[in-house]
Design a protein around this motif. Structure first.
Motif, PDB file in Angstrom:
ATOM      1  N   ALA A 217      30.963  12.827   5.475  1.00 25.77           N
ATOM      2  CA  ALA A 217      30.461  14.166   5.796  1.00 25.77           C
ATOM      3  C   ALA A 217      29.626  14.146   7.080  1.00 25.77           C
ATOM      4  O   ALA A 217      29.183  15.186   7.546  1.00 25.77           O
ATOM      5  N   GLY A 218      29.384  12.948   7.627  1.00 23.93           N
ATOM      6  CA  GLY A 218      28.647  12.834   8.889  1.00 23.93           C
ATOM      7  C   GLY A 218      27.202  12.398   8.709  1.00 23.93           C
ATOM      8  O   GLY A 218      26.435  12.388   9.670  1.00 23.93           O
ATOM      9  N   LYS A 219      26.826  12.008   7.480  1.00 27.69           N
ATOM     10  CA  LYS A 219      25.421  11.664   7.208  1.00 27.69           C
ATOM     11  C   LYS A 219      24.897  10.534   8.091  1.00 27.69           C
ATOM     12  O   LYS A 219      23.792  10.623   8.598  1.00 27.69           O
ATOM     13  N   GLY A 220      25.720   9.485   8.257  1.00 31.24           N
ATOM     14  CA  GLY A 220      25.268   8.298   8.998  1.00 31.24           C
ATOM     15  C   GLY A 220      24.917   8.645  10.432  1.00 31.24           C
ATOM     16  O   GLY A 220      23.814   8.350  10.908  1.00 31.24           O
ATOM     17  N   THR A 221      25.859   9.293  11.121  1.00 29.67           N
ATOM     18  CA  THR A 221      25.656   9.623  12.535  1.00 29.67           C
ATOM     19  C   THR A 221      24.510  10.619  12.689  1.00 29.67           C
ATOM     20  O   THR A 221      23.650  10.467  13.565  1.00 29.67           O
ATOM     21  N   VAL A 222      24.499  11.620  11.820  1.00 27.68           N
ATOM     22  CA  VAL A 222      23.463  12.662  11.915  1.00 27.68           C
ATOM     23  C   VAL A 222      22.084  12.047  11.654  1.00 27.68           C
ATOM     24  O   VAL A 222      21.125  12.288  12.402  1.00 27.68           O
ATOM     25  N   SER A 223      21.965  11.215  10.613  1.00 25.85           N
ATOM     26  CA  SER A 223      20.662  10.603  10.293  1.00 25.85           C
ATOM     27  C   SER A 223      20.146   9.777  11.455  1.00 25.85           C
ATOM     28  O   SER A 223      18.965   9.842  11.798  1.00 25.85           O
ATOM     29  N   LEU A 224      21.052   8.982  12.033  1.00 24.01           N
ATOM     30  CA  LEU A 224      20.650   8.125  13.157  1.00 24.01           C
ATOM     31  C   LEU A 224      20.108   8.977  14.311  1.00 24.01           C
ATOM     32  O   LEU A 224      19.044   8.684  14.868  1.00 24.01           O
TER      33      LEU A 224
ATOM     34  N   CYS B 299       9.544   3.861   3.526  1.00 25.77           N
ATOM     35  CA  CYS B 299       8.716   5.011   3.887  1.00 25.77           C
ATOM     36  C   CYS B 299       7.444   4.539   4.602  1.00 25.77           C
ATOM     37  O   CYS B 299       6.511   4.067   3.974  1.00 25.77           O
ATOM     38  N   GLU B 300       7.474   4.606   5.905  1.00 27.16           N
ATOM     39  CA  GLU B 300       6.353   4.163   6.752  1.00 27.16           C
ATOM     40  C   GLU B 300       6.096   5.228   7.807  1.00 27.16           C
ATOM     41  O   GLU B 300       7.041   5.850   8.285  1.00 27.16           O
ATOM     42  N   PRO B 301       4.824   5.448   8.198  1.00 25.70           N
ATOM     43  CA  PRO B 301       4.548   6.406   9.264  1.00 25.70           C
ATOM     44  C   PRO B 301       5.336   6.026  10.535  1.00 25.70           C
ATOM     45  O   PRO B 301       5.554   4.823  10.741  1.00 25.70           O
ATOM     46  N   PRO B 302       5.752   6.953  11.380  1.00 29.27           N
ATOM     47  CA  PRO B 302       5.406   8.380  11.322  1.00 29.27           C
ATOM     48  C   PRO B 302       6.329   9.204  10.416  1.00 29.27           C
ATOM     49  O   PRO B 302       6.046  10.385  10.210  1.00 29.27           O
ATOM     50  N   GLY B 303       7.396   8.631   9.862  1.00 29.58           N
ATOM     51  CA  GLY B 303       8.281   9.414   9.004  1.00 29.58           C
ATOM     52  C   GLY B 303       9.567   8.648   8.733  1.00 29.58           C
ATOM     53  O   GLY B 303       9.820   7.597   9.341  1.00 29.58           O
ATOM     54  N   LEU B 304      10.345   9.169   7.795  1.00 35.87           N
ATOM     55  CA  LEU B 304      11.582   8.477   7.403  1.00 35.87           C
ATOM     56  C   LEU B 304      12.728   9.479   7.281  1.00 35.87           C
ATOM     57  O   LEU B 304      12.575  10.543   6.683  1.00 35.87           O
ATOM     58  N   VAL B 305      13.872   9.090   7.832  1.00 35.86           N
ATOM     59  CA  VAL B 305      15.113   9.839   7.613  1.00 35.86           C
ATOM     60  C   VAL B 305      15.991   8.925   6.771  1.00 35.86           C
ATOM     61  O   VAL B 305      16.163   7.748   7.117  1.00 35.86           O
ATOM     62  N   CYS B 306      16.483   9.418   5.635  1.00 36.82           N
ATOM     63  CA  CYS B 306      17.285   8.521   4.809  1.00 36.82           C
ATOM     64  C   CYS B 306      18.591   9.184   4.396  1.00 36.82           C
ATOM     65  O   CYS B 306      18.642  10.388   4.193  1.00 36.82           O
TER      66      CYS B 306
ATOM     67  N   MET C  23       0.839  -1.192   0.000  1.00 37.28           N
ATOM     68  CA  MET C  23       0.000   0.000   0.000  1.00 37.28           C
ATOM     69  C   MET C  23       0.882   1.253   0.000  1.00 37.28           C
ATOM     70  O   MET C  23       1.846   1.333   0.753  1.00 37.28           O
ATOM     71  N   GLN C  24       0.528   2.208  -0.867  1.00 31.43           N
ATOM     72  CA  GLN C  24       1.304   3.450  -0.969  1.00 31.43           C
ATOM     73  C   GLN C  24       0.946   4.380   0.190  1.00 31.43           C
ATOM     74  O   GLN C  24      -0.221   4.642   0.427  1.00 31.43           O
ATOM     75  N   VAL C  25       1.937   4.889   0.943  1.00 29.99           N
ATOM     76  CA  VAL C  25       1.618   5.847   2.003  1.00 29.99           C
ATOM     77  C   VAL C  25       1.769   7.256   1.448  1.00 29.99           C
ATOM     78  O   VAL C  25       2.583   7.514   0.574  1.00 29.99           O
ATOM     79  N   THR C  26       0.955   8.178   1.965  1.00 29.73           N
ATOM     80  CA  THR C  26       1.001   9.546   1.439  1.00 29.73           C
ATOM     81  C   THR C  26       2.140  10.316   2.099  1.00 29.73           C
ATOM     82  O   THR C  26       2.652   9.920   3.146  1.00 29.73           O
ATOM     83  N   GLU C  27       2.467  11.460   1.454  1.00 31.41           N
ATOM     84  CA  GLU C  27       3.538  12.316   1.980  1.00 31.41           C
ATOM     85  C   GLU C  27       3.217  12.812   3.375  1.00 31.41           C
ATOM     86  O   GLU C  27       4.086  13.016   4.192  1.00 31.41           O
ATOM     87  N   LYS C  28       1.904  13.024   3.617  1.00 28.60           N
ATOM     88  CA  LYS C  28       1.490  13.537   4.924  1.00 28.60           C
ATOM     89  C   LYS C  28       1.655  12.451   5.995  1.00 28.60           C
ATOM     90  O   LYS C  28       2.080  12.735   7.106  1.00 28.60           O
ATOM     91  N   GLU C  29       1.340  11.204   5.605  1.00 27.42           N
ATOM     92  CA  GLU C  29       1.468  10.099   6.570  1.00 27.42           C
ATOM     93  C   GLU C  29       2.932   9.796   6.864  1.00 27.42           C
ATOM     94  O   GLU C  29       3.281   9.373   7.954  1.00 27.42           O
ATOM     95  N   CYS C  30       3.767   9.976   5.845  1.00 30.28           N
ATOM     96  CA  CYS C  30       5.182   9.673   6.035  1.00 30.28           C
ATOM     97  C   CYS C  30       6.056  10.785   5.455  1.00 30.28           C
ATOM     98  O   CYS C  30       6.529  10.693   4.325  1.00 30.28           O
ATOM     99  N   PRO C  31       6.282  11.864   6.232  1.00 32.25           N
ATOM    100  CA  PRO C  31       7.215  12.888   5.763  1.00 32.25           C
ATOM    101  C   PRO C  31       8.635  12.309   5.694  1.00 32.25           C
ATOM    102  O   PRO C  31       8.975  11.413   6.472  1.00 32.25           O
TER     103      PRO C  31
ATOM    104  N   LEU D 233      13.301  11.992  16.521  1.00 30.00           N
ATOM    105  CA  LEU D 233      11.921  12.139  16.032  1.00 30.00           C
ATOM    106  C   LEU D 233      11.101  10.859  16.209  1.00 30.00           C
ATOM    107  O   LEU D 233       9.881  10.881  16.058  1.00 30.00           O
ATOM    108  N   GLY D 234      11.797   9.721  16.455  1.00 30.46           N
ATOM    109  CA  GLY D 234      11.098   8.431  16.518  1.00 30.46           C
ATOM    110  C   GLY D 234      10.664   7.977  15.124  1.00 30.46           C
ATOM    111  O   GLY D 234       9.648   7.300  14.964  1.00 30.46           O
ATOM    112  N   TRP D 235      11.430   8.369  14.104  1.00 27.20           N
ATOM    113  CA  TRP D 235      11.123   8.005  12.717  1.00 27.20           C
ATOM    114  C   TRP D 235      11.974   6.815  12.267  1.00 27.20           C
ATOM    115  O   TRP D 235      12.958   6.451  12.911  1.00 27.20           O
ATOM    116  N   HIS D 236      11.612   6.230  11.123  1.00 26.38           N
ATOM    117  CA  HIS D 236      12.389   5.128  10.554  1.00 26.38           C
ATOM    118  C   HIS D 236      13.659   5.682   9.910  1.00 26.38           C
ATOM    119  O   HIS D 236      13.747   6.877   9.607  1.00 26.38           O
ATOM    120  N   LEU D 237      14.606   4.770   9.693  1.00 26.10           N
ATOM    121  CA  LEU D 237      15.901   5.177   9.142  1.00 26.10           C
ATOM    122  C   LEU D 237      16.250   4.284   7.952  1.00 26.10           C
ATOM    123  O   LEU D 237      16.102   3.058   8.027  1.00 26.10           O
TER     124      LEU D 237
END
Ligand code: DC
Length: 232
Positions: A19-26, A126-133, A1-9, A32-36
């Motif tokens: 550049a620090g992406k890994g540590t910063v993303s984590l 991309c799953e609610p409540p949000g994703l950091v990638c 099922m496709q999630v909307t942008e609002k459901e999963c920013p 935020l309690g979001w997925h990674l």
């Protein structure tokens, strides 16, 4: 099922290695309690799987099939720094982070069929409540509609120094100049490839982290997410 942008920013972090992406993303995802999504890990897994199965790194069709059928599990594991990665039943968490596998990843990542095979797999994170990638083309190709895109950079000298310190902490001796050469070689390959090259999205916020601490970068991203109404 496709999630909307609002459901999963989605917050995307792109930029060169170190550049620090890994540590910063984590840290942003944890706060935020979001997925990674660590998209580099997927390219590293394809490189490693190719090695396990004896698939040549220029055999694009077979590497594409391998990427499509990658048997991988990401298991929560606080001791392993968040996630334990299991490839075909084998714990490869440590092996994945080696310079050798990073180089394999950079080679397979240049192949369009591999990138295509990994596209849906990445979007499925991309799953609610949000994703950091984090990756190289999160804001340009994988999540072009993301409401917050960050492009992190740092000088090659500073990135080599950070890598050197990471290795030293693990008791591994390395040469600073060799690390810098590897970094510059990989940057060139990632930026010059025809498919999904490393570059900032037009609407990305660009941050040079050479003189910034991790906390400063994380706080800035969280403030920007809040300013854009992505978090309450
Ligand atoms: O971020 P990393 O070092 O784990 O990435 C390993 C390699 O994979 C790197 O050389 C670039 C490539 N990569 C990519 O091409 N696209 C991504 N989204 C993530 C990584």
């Amino acid at each position: 099922m496709q999630v909307t942008e609002k459901e999963c920013p989605v917050i995307t972090l792109d930029g060169p290695g170190g550049a620090g992406k890994g540590t910063v993303s984590l840290k942003v995802a944890e706060t935020l309690g979001w997925h990674l999504l660590d998209s580099g890990a997927l390219y590293r897994l394809v490189g490693l799987a190719a090695e396990h199965h004896g698939v040549a790194l220029d055999n694009e069709a077979s590497l594409g099939v391998l990427a499509q059928h990658l048997d991988v599990q990401f298991l929560a594991d606080s001791a392993a720094g968040g996630v334990c990665v299991v490839l075909e039943g084998e714990d490869v968490t440590q092996t994945l982070r080696t310079e050798r596998v990073g180089k394999l990843a950079s080679l397979v990542a240049a192949l369009p069929q591999v990138r295509e095979a990994l596209l849906m797999r990445q979007r499925a994170f991309c799953e609610p409540p949000g994703l950091v990638c984090d990756g190289r083309d999160m804001g340009t190709v994988v999540f072009p509609q993301a409401p917050l895109k960050i492009f992190l950079t740092a000088s090659a000298d500073e990135r080599a120094r950070r890598r050197f310190e990471q290795l030293r902490e693990k008791g591994i001796t390395a040469s600073l100049s060799d690390l810098k050469n590897d970094i510059m070689e990989r940057d060139a390959r990632d930026m010059q490839r025809a498919t999904a090259p490393l570059k900032p999205a037009e609407d990305a916020l660009q941050l040079d982290t050479t003189c910034m601490s991790i906390t400063e970068v994380v706080d800035l991203i969280l403030a920007e997410a809040s300013r854009r109404g992505l978090v309450s």
